[in-house]
Design an enzyme around this catalytic site. Structure first.
Site, PDB file in Angstrom:
ATOM      1  N   ASP A 152       0.867  -1.181   0.000  1.00 55.98           N
ATOM      2  CA  ASP A 152       0.000   0.000   0.000  1.00 55.98           C
ATOM      3  C   ASP A 152       0.903   1.229   0.000  1.00 55.98           C
ATOM      4  O   ASP A 152       1.494   1.570   1.032  1.00 55.98           O
ATOM      5  CB  ASP A 152      -0.905   0.009   1.228  1.00 55.98           C
ATOM      6  CG  ASP A 152      -1.999  -1.047   1.192  1.00 55.98           C
ATOM      7  OD1 ASP A 152      -1.732  -2.149   0.658  1.00 55.98           O
ATOM      8  OD2 ASP A 152      -3.094  -0.786   1.703  1.00 55.98           O
ATOM      9  N   LYS A 220      -6.874   3.382  -3.701  1.00 52.03           N
ATOM     10  CA  LYS A 220      -7.280   3.417  -2.297  1.00 52.03           C
ATOM     11  C   LYS A 220      -7.492   4.859  -1.875  1.00 52.03           C
ATOM     12  O   LYS A 220      -6.698   5.741  -2.213  1.00 52.03           O
ATOM     13  CB  LYS A 220      -6.192   2.743  -1.453  1.00 52.03           C
ATOM     14  CG  LYS A 220      -6.431   2.753   0.048  1.00 52.03           C
ATOM     15  CD  LYS A 220      -5.295   2.012   0.757  1.00 52.03           C
ATOM     16  CE  LYS A 220      -5.364   2.169   2.270  1.00 52.03           C
ATOM     17  NZ  LYS A 220      -4.242   1.485   2.951  1.00 52.03           N
ATOM     18  N   LYS A 256     -10.227   0.328  -2.687  1.00 49.18           N
ATOM     19  CA  LYS A 256     -10.147   0.129  -1.241  1.00 49.18           C
ATOM     20  C   LYS A 256     -10.440   1.437  -0.509  1.00 49.18           C
ATOM     21  O   LYS A 256      -9.589   2.314  -0.438  1.00 49.18           O
ATOM     22  CB  LYS A 256      -8.759  -0.393  -0.838  1.00 49.18           C
ATOM     23  CG  LYS A 256      -8.584  -0.590   0.677  1.00 49.18           C
ATOM     24  CD  LYS A 256      -7.191  -1.101   1.002  1.00 49.18           C
ATOM     25  CE  LYS A 256      -6.941  -1.120   2.505  1.00 49.18           C
ATOM     26  NZ  LYS A 256      -5.582  -1.617   2.847  1.00 49.18           N
TER      27      LYS A 256
END
Length: 320
Positions: A152, A220, A256
């Site tokens: 991430d 995300k 996400k």
């Protein structure tokens, strides 16, 4: 359907070309976006559909601990909870992943002991992203070498907001390459935009396209470390972006939302957004995740209530 970025090959050849493309995207109707997100959030989910939604949401959680006080013991406890979220009911699904800092990846990997739960690691000087490129790439490679299945990363919001779009694109592309292991396999890459700092919906749409063009496996919303994190509206906008990207390229990208999603009611609202915007293809933890920690406990309490008819309360689930 073709699965290629050939149609966009010229878009990333220069900063001016990328700028023209991004500023040529349709402007976001903020009022319409927020109204649609709010309307979808009113859908009522009952009985068996609610039970299904709760289990689906549990299976989509990246169970996260990203604190300076993280210890190996806390990470091992989190890994145990990811595998058996409710020790009293072994039918409870496992979570999708455990998300930790790079120095805790090996600990999480060992604790999971082969369970079907991914290890995700934040990288690239999370959460601010204020570091030189070699440092960000070393951060990524260290996490991958330690066994991370997913990375991430955070974009440089300063560069993006200053209009240095190609620099943002090239950072993501470089990190994507750093995710490749020596055996040729690669960790999946989630690109965090920190939507709360991007100021406008148009910027969120542009960041989404930069991430997808650069090879993100997921886009995300947030780090969870700022005041405004995932919202139904910004998540809806990103879902629309991945839908349009797949329609044009054949390439599927995950989404996400992270930060601020704490209740079962919240999670179900997001699942409705997914179903109504991109459809069943995204209703799996392969393509949709929740970045959360406290959310899991509420899902477990609601699950227990559905199965027993009683509301157990927070004392019946573990804090970590």
């Amino acid at each position: 359907m073709p699965t290629t970025l050939t149609a966009f090959a010229d878009v990333t050849t220069s900063d001016s070309a990328l700028r023209r493309f991004l500023h040529g995207l349709p402007g976001v109707d903020a009022v319409g976006l927020e109204a649609r997100a709010a309307a979808l959030g009113t859908r009522s989910i009952k009985t068996t559909a609610k039970a299904y939604a709760i289990d689906l949401a549990i299976s989509m959680i990246d169970l996260t601990t990203l604190e300076g006080a993280d210890t190996p013991g806390k990470v091992r406890a989190l890994a145990a909870k990811a595998v058996h979220p409710d020790p009293t009911d072994r039918t409870t699904p496992m979570t999708a992943a455990v998300c930790v800092y790079p120095d805790m990846v090996a600990t999480a990997k060992a604790a999971l002991n082969g369970a079907d739960v991914k290890v995700a690691s934040v990288a690239t000087a999370f959460p601010a992203g204020r570091a030189a490129l070699p440092v960000k790439l070393a951060d990524t490679r260290d996490a991958v070498a330690a066994g991370a299945d997913e990375i991430d990363m955070v974009i440089d919001r300063g560069a993006f907001l200053a209009g240095r779009y190609l620099e943002t694109y090239e950072l993501i592309k470089a990190v994507k390459e750093a995710c490749v292991r020596e055996d040729g396999t690669a960790a999946r890459l989630k690109v965090i935009f920190e939507t709360g700092e991007l100021s406008t919906y148009d910027n969120i749409r542009r960041a989404s396209w930069i991430g997808m063009l650069a090879g993100a496996d997921f886009i995300k919303t947030s780090t969870g470390k700022v005041g405004v994190n995932a919202t139904p509206a910004n998540t809806l906008l990103m879902l629309e972006a991945v839908r349009d990207f797949k329609a044009q390229t054949g390439i599927q990208i995950g989404v996400k939302p992270a930060g601020g999603i704490r209740t079962t009611k919240d999670a179900i609202k997001f699942l409705v957004l997914v179903n109504e915007t991109v459809g069943e293809d995204w209703l799996t933890n392969e393509w949709f995740r929740f970045g959360a920690s406290s959310l899991l406990n509420d899902l477990l309490m609601q699950r227990q209530k559905l199965s027993t008819g009683r509301y157990s309360g927070p004392d019946y689930v573990t804090v970590d």
